[in-house]
Scaffold this active site. Structure first.
Site, PDB file in Angstrom:
ATOM      1  N   SER A  57      30.763  16.105 -69.364  1.00  0.00           N
ATOM      2  CA  SER A  57      31.701  15.187 -68.414  1.00  0.00           C
ATOM      3  C   SER A  57      31.966  13.956 -67.719  1.00  0.00           C
ATOM      4  CB  SER A  57      31.926  16.149 -66.939  1.00  0.00           C
ATOM      5  OG  SER A  57      32.626  15.792 -66.156  1.00  0.00           O
ATOM      6  N   HIS A 110      35.431  23.958 -68.545  1.00  0.00           N
ATOM      7  CA  HIS A 110      35.043  22.791 -68.619  1.00  0.00           C
ATOM      8  C   HIS A 110      33.500  22.818 -68.534  1.00  0.00           C
ATOM      9  CE1 HIS A 110      34.477  18.794 -67.275  1.00  0.00           C
ATOM     10  NE2 HIS A 110      33.968  18.678 -66.549  1.00  0.00           N
ATOM     11  N   ASP A 133      40.170  24.179 -70.654  1.00  0.00           N
ATOM     12  CA  ASP A 133      39.647  22.580 -69.735  1.00  0.00           C
ATOM     13  C   ASP A 133      40.252  21.721 -68.805  1.00  0.00           C
ATOM     14  OD1 ASP A 133      38.217  21.248 -68.184  1.00  0.00           O
ATOM     15  OD2 ASP A 133      36.554  20.420 -70.169  1.00  0.00           O
TER      16      ASP A 133
END
Length: 272
Positions: free
Chosen positions: A96, A248, A220
């Site tokens: 991320s 995610h 996601d």
């Protein structure tokens, strides 16, 4: 074992260091810490890899100074850890927000000592839309997130958990996820959200020559799958590995597949 490493005068970051063998340096996402990879620790250590999990400044057990939440400073903190532990031939794995920090590390310090790059649900090359980039969140949506954090951070993190995962997880797991997020400084969380909103790494991808794997969930809701497709287009020696049943949090949504793909990439001699 755990290390506290001084990355600049008076600022110490915490590093989890488990196992021996080729080091794999994990850079966590917003607003978590190295605990997000706890399911990878024993898996890697038992397969003769060395797990290095950094709590970025502002997160987890690390110091929480007022400033330094831009990608440049965070990448410099990672470099201080690499230098302190004398790491060589290591794999750089960014999840991320950790993805752009890993990319910035390479553009700032070069590829020497780095064996491979792993981008996991990466918030790169941009987290927010621009005139000439129409993927993912709009900048004003991040402003709204910042406002929610200021008003009620625990409530925001509870809602964030719902967006983070595609698969159903136990209430206990979701509570744990929320508490990991709450270990961050509130100001750290906000200042990192500003970096996510404003920073742009599009000019830094073409220069990456390392074998690169891009793991990305097809569902996601935080970093759209199209970001993974964009990274594969722009990074020369890269392969995109889709996780069709993941949001995610790919390492929690498809844990067995994630670890299998991770070990397969770590053991490979290169991508193409």
């Amino acid at each position: 074992m755990g290390h506290y490493i001084e990355v600049e005068d008076g600022v110490n970051v915490y590093v989890e260091d488990v196992g021996s063998g080729q080091p794999v340096v994990f850079i966590h996402g917003w607003p978590l810490n190295s605990k997000a990879f706890e399911a990878q620790v024993s898996e890697l250590a038992s397969q003769n890899f060395r797990f290095i999990g950094i709590d970025l400044r502002g997160y987890g057990k690390s110091d929480k100074p007022w400033s330094g939440y831009d990608y440049d400073t965070q990448a410099s903190d990672v470099k201080a850890v690499v230098d302190h532990l004398k790491l060589d031939n290591f794999v750089l794995a960014g999840f991320s927000m950790g993805g752009p920090i890993a990319i910035r590390y390479l553009s700032k310090f070069g590829e020497q000592g780095v064996d491979k790059l792993l981008l996991l649900s990466a918030a790169a090359p941009l987290f927010t839309q621009r005139e000439d980039f129409k993927i993912n969140l709009k900048p004003e949506e991040v402003d709204d997130i910042i406002q929610q954090i200021k008003e009620d951070r625990p409530a925001f993190l509870s809602e964030f958990a719902d967006m983070f995962f595609e698969q159903k997880h136990s209430p206990e797991f979701l509570h744990w996820f929320q508490t990991v997020g709450l270990e961050a400084g509130a100001h750290s969380t906000i200042n990192s959200a500003i970096a996510l909103r404003d920073e742009d790494l599009r000019g830094e991808l073409a220069g990456i020559t390392l074998p690169t794997a891009i793991f990305h969930g097809k569902k996601d809701e935080i970093c759209a799958y199209e970001l993974g497709e964009e990274l594969e287009k722009q990074i020369p020696n890269s392969v995109l590995v889709p996780f069709k049943d993941s949001g995610h949090g790919i390492n929690a949504d498809e844990p067995e597949r994630f670890n299998n793909e991770l070990l397969s990439f770590l053991r490979s001699s290169g991508v193409k």
